[in-house]
Design an enzyme around this catalytic site. Structure first.
Site, mmCIF file in Angstrom:
data_model
loop_
_atom_site.group_PDB
_atom_site.id
_atom_site.type_symbol
_atom_site.label_atom_id
_atom_site.label_comp_id
_atom_site.label_asym_id
_atom_site.label_seq_id
_atom_site.Cartn_x
_atom_site.Cartn_y
_atom_site.Cartn_z
ATOM 1 C CB THR A 8 -0.910 0.033 1.242
ATOM 2 O OG1 THR A 8 -0.076 0.071 2.399
ATOM 3 C CG2 THR A 8 -1.798 -1.187 1.316
ATOM 4 C CD GLU A 27 -5.230 -2.538 1.797
ATOM 5 O OE1 GLU A 27 -5.453 -1.898 0.739
ATOM 6 O OE2 GLU A 27 -4.689 -2.036 2.778
ATOM 7 C CE LYS A 69 -13.943 9.857 14.899
ATOM 8 N NZ LYS A 69 -12.734 9.099 15.045
ATOM 9 C CD1 TRP A 127 -17.822 11.199 13.492
ATOM 10 C CD2 TRP A 127 -18.376 9.661 11.953
ATOM 11 N NE1 TRP A 127 -17.435 9.976 13.961
ATOM 12 C CE2 TRP A 127 -17.762 9.015 13.035
ATOM 13 C CE3 TRP A 127 -18.804 8.911 10.860
ATOM 14 C CZ2 TRP A 127 -17.572 7.637 13.074
ATOM 15 C CZ3 TRP A 127 -18.613 7.541 10.899
ATOM 16 C CH2 TRP A 127 -18.001 6.905 11.995
HETATM 17 P P1 ADP Z 1 -3.219 3.818 0.181
HETATM 18 O O1 ADP Z 1 -4.183 3.117 1.097
HETATM 19 O O2 ADP Z 1 -1.834 3.682 0.655
HETATM 20 O O3 ADP Z 1 -3.611 5.227 -0.188
HETATM 21 P P2 ADP Z 1 -4.493 2.694 -2.103
HETATM 22 O O4 ADP Z 1 -4.133 3.219 -3.417
HETATM 23 O O5 ADP Z 1 -4.781 1.262 -1.963
HETATM 24 O O6 ADP Z 1 -3.295 3.051 -1.175
HETATM 25 O O7 ADP Z 1 -5.696 3.596 -1.610
HETATM 26 C C1 ADP Z 1 -6.953 3.097 -1.292
HETATM 27 C C2 ADP Z 1 -7.799 4.192 -0.701
HETATM 28 O O8 ADP Z 1 -8.000 5.258 -1.634
HETATM 29 C C3 ADP Z 1 -9.182 3.761 -0.323
HETATM 30 O O9 ADP Z 1 -9.210 3.099 0.925
HETATM 31 C C4 ADP Z 1 -9.941 5.085 -0.296
HETATM 32 O O10 ADP Z 1 -9.755 5.777 0.932
HETATM 33 C C5 ADP Z 1 -9.278 5.866 -1.390
HETATM 34 N N1 ADP Z 1 -10.095 5.797 -2.602
HETATM 35 C C6 ADP Z 1 -9.994 4.930 -3.634
HETATM 36 N N2 ADP Z 1 -10.913 5.189 -4.581
HETATM 37 C C7 ADP Z 1 -11.638 6.235 -4.141
HETATM 38 C C8 ADP Z 1 -12.745 6.970 -4.665
HETATM 39 N N3 ADP Z 1 -13.290 6.718 -5.849
HETATM 40 N N4 ADP Z 1 -13.240 7.971 -3.908
HETATM 41 C C9 ADP Z 1 -12.710 8.271 -2.703
HETATM 42 N N5 ADP Z 1 -11.667 7.630 -2.167
HETATM 43 C C10 ADP Z 1 -11.131 6.622 -2.869
#
Ligand code: ADP
Length: 558
Positions: free
Chosen positions: A202, A345, A452, A457
Site C-alpha cells: 500500500t 487490498e 469529529k 462527524w
Molecule cells: P493507500 O491506502 O496507501 O492510499 P491505495 O491506493 O490502496 O493506497 O488507496 C486506497 C484508498 O483510496 C481507499 O481506501 C480510499 O480511501 C481511497 N479511494 C480509492 N478510490 C476512491 C474513490 N473513488 N473515492 C474516494 N476515495 C477513494
C-alpha cells in the site's frame, strides 16, 4: 412441514450431498491470460514510450514469446517458483513481459513505487525479501545509492540493451545479457491457481506500507470481474496512466490481453502534453488514473485549445473526483468520467459508478450520481457497520465503516500475524461511507480523515467537493484541527489557480448554501504548492505535519 420450514433448513442435510460436477480442472493462472491473447488477438498493438521517449510498438504474440524467454532466463539465473522479483519501472511492454515472465514459472512479481523515499524502499525490499531487481535506467542513481543495504538482492538487471548499458558500481547487467541464456521453456504455468502471483505494498497514505500478496486465482478472477464492470471490450485502446506499481495497475495489465484491448503505455512522460500527444497519435479511447491527472489534462487542453476526439471514457479512482471536474470534462471535451472505488487490498476494484436513467432528468443529480463511488462489482460483498459492529441500513444517511469480502479481497497482510478480517470474513477498509437505497456506495471519508466535531462527524470529502465547485480553486483539502470546545474543527487548505484571487470570507460565502452551517470551516489557509503523495493523491499526512505547529496537532505523523 411448511415451505418456511424447508427454507430454514441447511441446503443439504446429511443424507443429501452435492455430487461433483464433471467439468475440466483448468487452474486460473495468469500465464493463461497472455497465452490466450497471443492465440486470440495476436496482432493487437501495444505501444510504449521508452526511456528515450521514443515510441515502440509490439503485439500480444510478441509479448507472450518474450515473457516465455524471460521465464527461462529466470531459471538460468536460479530464480524460480516462490522467489520474489522486484521491478522499479514505468509502464512499458518490457515491464509487462516481466510480470508474465515471473508469473509463468510461479515466481512473484513485486512492482515498487520509486516515488517513495529511499528509506521506505529499503524497508519494503527487506520486508519482501526480494531476490532480484529489474529497473529502468532512469532509476540507476536511486538503486546505486541503496544497493549496499539490500542484502536479499543478488541480481540487478537494467531494462536496456548491452550497447546502452551504463557503467555502475553494483554489478547490474543489461536485460540483453540477462536474456542471453533464455530459450522458450517447455513448461509454463501448470501449477496450482492459489499460488502467489504478485506483491504490492500500500502506498502508506495512512500508515507504514503493508504487503498485499495476490494469487493467480485472485488476479484472474479480478480481471474478469473488473473487465465486466468497466465495460472494456475488444478493439478498445486503453492507456493506463496509473503506474504499474500502484494497486495492481487496477488490473489493466491482465484485463486488456484477456479481452483483446490494445494498450498505450506512457513510460516516464506523465505530463499532460505528453499524454495528449499519445492520445492523439494512438487514438486512445479509454484511460485510467487518479483525478489530479485528469484535472491537469483538462487544464492543459483548455490552455492550448487542443482536443481529444477519440477519447470516450476516463476511469478514475484513488481519491474522490470533484463534481466540477466531471462537469468540465463532459461539457468542454465530451469525455465521460467513470468513478471507481477500490484499494490495494481489494485487487483493487470494489465498486464502479455511473448514472442511472432517472438521474439524467436533472443535471445536478446526474453529476452527484457520477461523483459517487458506485455499485459493488460481482465478487465484492459489501456492508456498512457502526462503531459497535452493528450493520447499518442502506438509507444513504447512516454512515459507518465500509467492510468487504470476496475472492479478490485479502485475508491477511504479507508476513503479518495481525487478524484483519472479522468472524464473517469481512475486511475493514478503513473508509467511511453510506450505501444509498439504490445500492450506490458513497465514500464520505477515511476513518483517519473524518473530522469529529461536537460528537458528530464532518465529512472532509463533502467539504472538498463543494469547495472544488468554485472555478478559482485548483486543489483543496480538509483536515481536522484540535478545538477546545468541539474536539475538532475542519481546517480548509486551498491552492488557487494562478491569476485568481479569493479571500477566506469569499470562500465561506460560496459554501454557505452548499453545506450545513456547522460544517463551514472557520479557518482557511492558502498554500503555494499542494503536497501530493507517491500516487498523486493529496498527501494529508504531510499537510498535518505542515500545519501541526500552527494549530497544535499532536501525533501529526501517525
Ligand atoms: P493507500 O491506502 O496507501 O492510499 P491505495 O491506493 O490502496 O493506497 O488507496 C486506497 C484508498 O483510496 C481507499 O481506501 C480510499 O480511501 C481511497 N479511494 C480509492 N478510490 C476512491 C474513490 N473513488 N473515492 C474516494 N476515495 C477513494
Amino acid at each position: 412441514m411448511t415451505l418456511d420450514d424447508i427454507a430454514a433448513r441447511a441446503p443439504f442435510d446429511d443424507a443429501k450431498k452435492p455430487i461433483p460436477g464433471l467439468m475440466q480442472n483448468w487452474p486460473l493462472t495468469i500465464d493463461k491470460i497472455i497465452t490466450h491473447a497471443a492465440a486470440a488477438y495476436p496482432h493487437a498493438k501495444i505501444v510504449s514510450r521508452g526511456n528515450d521517449l521514443a515510441l515502440r510498438t509490439t503485439t500480444y504474440a510478441e509479448i507472450e514469446q518474450q515473457s516465455r524467454r524471460i521465464s527461462s532466463a529466470f531459471a538460468a539465473h536460479g530464480v524460480g517458483a516462490g522467489d520474489i522479483v522486484a521491478t522499479i519501472a514505468w509502464n512499458s511492454d518490457r515491464h509487462i513481459e516481466l510480470w508474465y515472465g515471473a508469473g509463468g514459472i510461479g515466481a512473484v512479481i513485486h512492482p515498487l513505487n520509486p516515488r517513495l523515499t529511499p528509506e521506505q524502499i529499503i524497508w519494503i525490499i527487506h520486508h519482501a525479501g526480494d531476490c532480484a531487481i529489474f529497473l529502468d535506467p532512469a532509476f540507476l542513481p536511486l538503486v546505486e545509492a541503496i544497493a549496499g543495504s539490500l542484502s536479499s538482492v543478488r541480481l540487478f538487471v537494467l531494462l536496456t540493451s548491452e550497447v546502452e548499458m551504463p557503467a555502475n558500481t553494483f554489478g547490474a547487467i543489461s536485460l540483453e545479457a540477462f536474456l542471453a541464456n533464455g530459450t522458450r521453456p517447455e513448461r509454463w504455468g501448470d501449477f496450482p491457481e492459489d499460488g502467489a502471483c504478485s506483491l504490492f505494498y500500500t502506498s502508506g497514505t495512512t500508515s507504514n506500507p503493508k504487503g498485499v500478496l495476490y494469487s493467480h486465482r485472485s488476479n484472474s478472477l479480478h480481471a474478469m470481474l473488473a473487465a465486466m464492470a468497466y465495460g472494456l471490450t475488444t478493439g478498445d485502446i486503453m492507456m493506463p496512466v496509473v503506474p504499474m506499481f500502484h494497486a495492481n495497475c487496477w488490473g489493466l495489465v491482465h484485463i486488456a490481453p484477456m479481452i483483446g484491448a490494445s494498450l498505450v503505455l506512457p513510460g516516464p512522460a506523465l505530463d499532460p502534453a505528453s499524454l495528449h500527444a499519445l492520445i492523439e497519435s494512438e487514438g486512445v479511447t479509454h484511460a485510467a488514473g487518479v483525478p489530479t491527472m485528469w484535472s491537469a489534462l483538462h487544464q492543459h487542453l483548455m490552455q492550448t485549445g487542443k482536443r481529444v476526439p477519440t477519447l470516450r471514457r476516463l476511469f478514475t479512482a484513488g481519491s474522490a473526483v470533484p463534481r466540477s471536474l466531471i462537469r468540465r470534462l463532459r461539457d468542454d471535451l465530451d469525455v465521460e468520467i467513470v468513478t471507481a472505488w477500490g484499494m490495494t487490498e481489494t485487487s483493487p476494484s470494489g465498486t464502479i459508478g455511473g448514472y442511472l436513467p432517472r438521474h439524467l432528468a436533472d443535471d445536478e443529480d446526474a453529476l452527484s450520481a457520477a461523483a459517487r463511488q458506485g455499485r459493488m462489482l460481482y465478487g465484492v460483498e459489501m456492508t456498512i457497520r457502526d462503531e459497535d459492529g452493528q450493520t447499518l441500513p442502506h438509507d444513504g444517511r447512516s454512515s459507518g465503516r465500509l467492510m468487504v469480502r470476496g475472492p479478490a479481497v485479502l485475508s491477511a497482510y504479507f508476513r503479518s500475524d495481525v487478524k484483519i478480517c472479522d468472524e464473517d470474513g469481512y475486511f475493514d477498509t478503513g473508509d467511511i461511507g453510506v450505501i444509498h437505497p439504490d445500492s450506490i456506495m458513497q465514500i464520505t471519508d477515511r476513518a483517519k480523515d473524518i473530522v469529529k466535531s461536537g460528537g458528530e462527524w464532518i465529512s472532509s470529502l463533502t467539504i472538498e467537493d463543494a469547495v472544488a465547485l468554485h472555478p478559482a480553486i485548483e486543489h483543496c483539502a480538509v483536515i481536522g484541527i484540535p478545538s477546545e470546545r468541539w474536539d475538532e474543527r475542519p481546517l480548509l487548505i486551498v491552492r488557487l489557480r494562478s491569476g485568481t484571487d479569493m479571500s477566506a470570507d469569499q470562500i465561506r460565502d460560496f459554501l454557505v448554501d452548499k453545506l450545513p452551517k456547522w460544517w463551514l470551516p472557520e479557518i482557511v489557509e492558502f498554500i503555494e504548492e499542494m503536497p501530493l503523495g507517491a500516487t498523486g493523491k493529496v498527501d494529508k499526512k504531510r499537510l498535518r505535519l505542515i500545519y501541526a505547529p500552527l494549530f497544535g496537532m499532536v501525533g501529526a505523523a501517525a
